[in-house]
Design an enzyme around this catalytic site. Structure first.
Site, PDB file in Angstrom:
ATOM      1  N   ALA A  11       0.587  -0.741   0.561  1.00  0.00           N
ATOM      2  CA  ALA A  11       0.426  -0.292  -0.585  1.00  0.00           C
ATOM      3  C   ALA A  11       0.784   1.297  -0.292  1.00  0.00           C
ATOM      4  CB  ALA A  11      -1.029  -0.426   1.708  1.00  0.00           C
ATOM      5  N   SER A  38       7.900  -2.770  -1.033  1.00  0.00           N
ATOM      6  CA  SER A  38       7.560  -2.921  -1.803  1.00  0.00           C
ATOM      7  C   SER A  38       7.785  -4.740  -2.079  1.00  0.00           C
ATOM      8  CB  SER A  38       8.128  -3.392  -3.564  1.00  0.00           C
ATOM      9  OG  SER A  38       7.233  -3.375  -4.132  1.00  0.00           O
ATOM     10  N   CYS A  42       3.371 -12.735   1.386  1.00  0.00           N
ATOM     11  CA  CYS A  42       2.870 -13.682   0.765  1.00  0.00           C
ATOM     12  C   CYS A  42       3.204 -15.465   0.094  1.00  0.00           C
ATOM     13  CB  CYS A  42       1.381 -13.717  -0.183  1.00  0.00           C
ATOM     14  SG  CYS A  42       0.197 -12.476   0.231  1.00  0.00           S
ATOM     15  N   TYR A  61      10.476  -4.564  -6.417  1.00  0.00           N
ATOM     16  CA  TYR A  61      11.232  -4.224  -6.992  1.00  0.00           C
ATOM     17  C   TYR A  61      12.634  -3.204  -6.050  1.00  0.00           C
ATOM     18  CZ  TYR A  61       7.884  -2.240 -10.500  1.00  0.00           C
ATOM     19  OH  TYR A  61       7.161  -2.201 -11.492  1.00  0.00           O
ATOM     20  N   ALA A 295      -2.935  -8.708   0.535  1.00  0.00           N
ATOM     21  CA  ALA A 295      -2.514  -8.048  -0.889  1.00  0.00           C
ATOM     22  C   ALA A 295      -3.412  -7.164  -2.124  1.00  0.00           C
ATOM     23  CB  ALA A 295      -1.658  -9.143  -1.559  1.00  0.00           C
ATOM     24  N   ASN A 299      -2.914  -3.431  -2.506  1.00  0.00           N
ATOM     25  CA  ASN A 299      -2.338  -2.428  -3.475  1.00  0.00           C
ATOM     26  C   ASN A 299      -3.008  -1.621  -3.608  1.00  0.00           C
ATOM     27  OD1 ASN A 299       0.468  -3.295  -4.401  1.00  0.00           O
ATOM     28  ND2 ASN A 299      -0.457  -5.058  -4.379  1.00  0.00           N
ATOM     29  N   ARG A 433     -27.517 -24.187 -11.712  1.00  0.00           N
ATOM     30  CA  ARG A 433     -28.587 -24.769 -12.326  1.00  0.00           C
ATOM     31  C   ARG A 433     -29.563 -25.776 -11.027  1.00  0.00           C
ATOM     32  NH1 ARG A 433     -28.083 -29.027 -17.348  1.00  0.00           N
ATOM     33  NH2 ARG A 433     -27.440 -30.367 -15.641  1.00  0.00           N
TER      34      ARG A 433
END
Length: 442
Positions: A11, A38, A42, A61, A295, A299, A433
């Site tokens: 974030a 960054s 996970c 990055y 995650a 973001n 169905r």
């Protein structure tokens, strides 16, 4: 304009990048307590299991990319110790160091979450570890390679993935779960399939509660209310809590002690925002405030926060809590509410559980076990699946749930037919169905 962002995870860096893209002349500062930004916790199970070779690959990055290519003033190994109106105090240095004060005009809390502890005796012993902290990844991998007996406490997503990863290393793995089934967010029909698959590889101990870790200099055994288990490594994966201690008292807290936000990711204090695992948002299915520490939402929340910090306008509509995982060759996924969750939310529920081939009968393929949950008015509430080709069904279900579709919409959606991976009557359509009969639809 000075923008301070506390936290350099998904974030925080999404927000910083957006602000800098929209307002290149603004001073954007990110303060990250670890040495990495960054980062992707996970991915830790895949690194431990050897699917990912290098630890650095868990970071999308590196720090220099954000500093040089995007012009963001990134401070690593920098822990924010206090927040005041217009300023923050930061302790800089890997092992603690001098305190420096920085001014801000706009502030974002992106402090993420932390592993929940059991709070039992011996939890501080060497060899008792959690895995949601990126800096623990290397330590967990080294310990896992050295260990013979590994105990994993908790069978949520991280617990299941760690059990899979470490069992692939040839270790004896015992999974202890306090609830009556693995992946407790899933309903019993799907959980039974997951349980059967896990029991082929690991010792699965259900309805057991850990009461202590024991050992001299390092952990040697795990004690539960029913038994004792030898171990060289114990991994605690019993959930996470929002990191909101630094924000508490400065902004209002909401669901699960996460920071209360509106759809612009604004907090109760002007010019202060929150995004990611530390912030609450909206559950798209229920329409209620919820805390969804995942995650993909983190973001997007960061992106939205960045747009609004920059003075433009964007609203975050919320999340479905969509998730995918696997154990061995079994794919597992969920979007929206389980039947149990829907009942707790007060819905009058109907559901259908089916087992179907994923390919045409004349081609080799596998089975998918699928459960669809709806309310009595025919509104789709959730989909769960385990088996083969699960991801494509969960993706489809997520798109439909996001738009508030009904069971009829699920039935009539034009899912493409391709014999190797999908049938003329897709499993999602078959489940819809089956619900028709329970809803009184011809």
């Amino acid at each position: 304009m000075k923008v301070a962002i506390i936290g350099g995870g998904a974030a925080g860096m999404a927000a910083a990048s957006r602000v800098k893209a929209l307002r290149p002349n603004w001073d954007v500062m990110v303060f990250e307590k670890s040495g990495f930004v960054s980062h992707a916790p996970c991915g830790i199970p895949f690194y431990v299991g050897g699917v990912v070779d290098h630890f650095e690959e868990l970071c999308a990055y590196d720090v220099q990319y954000f500093r040089v290519e995007r012009g963001i003033d990134v401070h690593t190994n920098s822990r924010v110790v206090s927040v005041d109106e217009g300023s923050i105090t930061v302790e800089e240095g890997k092992n603690g160091g001098k305190e420096v004060t920085y001014e801000w005009d706009k502030l974002l809390f992106a402090t993420g979450s932390r592993a929940q502890k059991l709070n039992v005796a011996g939890e501080e012993l060497e060899g008792v570890l959690c895995v949601n902290d990126i800096e623990n990844a290397q330590k967990v991998k080294v310990r896992a390679i050295e260990a013979e007996n590994v105990v994993i406490v908790g069978s949520g997503y991280i617990g299941v993935e760690m059990a899979d990863a470490i069992s692939r290393l040839g270790k004896k793995v015992t999974v202890i779960e306090v609830r009556e089934r693995p992946l407790p967010e899933y309903d019993a029909e799907i959980a039974a399939i997951i349980k059967s698959e896990m029991e082929k590889v690991v010792e699965l101990k259900l309805s057991e509660r850990v009461v202590a870790f024991e050992g001299k200099e390092r952990v040697e055994k795990v004690v539960t209310n029913k038994d004792e288990y030898r171990c060289d490594l114990a991994i605690v994966a019993v959930g996470v809590l929002p990191n909101t201690e630094i924000a508490s008292g400065f902004v209002e807290l909401g669901k699960g002690s996460a920071i209360k936000t509106n759809s612009r990711m604004e907090t109760s204090r002007e010019n202060v925002y929150a995004a990611g695992d530390c912030a609450e948002s909206i559950n798209v299915v229920t329409g209620k405030e919820d805390w969804i520490p995942l995650a993909a939402p983190a973001n997007k929340m960061g992106y939205v926060a960045g747009v609004n910090i920059a003075g433009l306008e964007m609203h975050y509509p919320g999340s479905l809590k969509s998730q995918l995982t696997s154990f061995g060759n079994l794919e597992i996924g969920k979007a929206g509410l389980s039947e149990n969750e829907a009942i707790k939310e007060g819905y009058e529920v109907v559901s259908a559980f089916i087992t179907s081939r994923t390919s045409a009968r004349y081609l080799p393929g596998g089975l998918i076990h699928l459960k669809v949950v709806a309310d009595r008015n025919g509104r789709l509430l959730g989909v769960q699946a385990a088996g083969k080709d699960v991801a494509m069904r969960i993706y489809a279900a997520s798109a439909l749930l996001y738009n508030g579709c009904e069971v009829k919409d699920l039935f009539f959606t034009d899912f493409p037919y391709y014999p190797p991976i999908s049938r003329v009557w897709d499993p999602l359509v078959v489940a819809a169905r089956n619900l028709f009969r329970k809803l009184g639809i011809p």
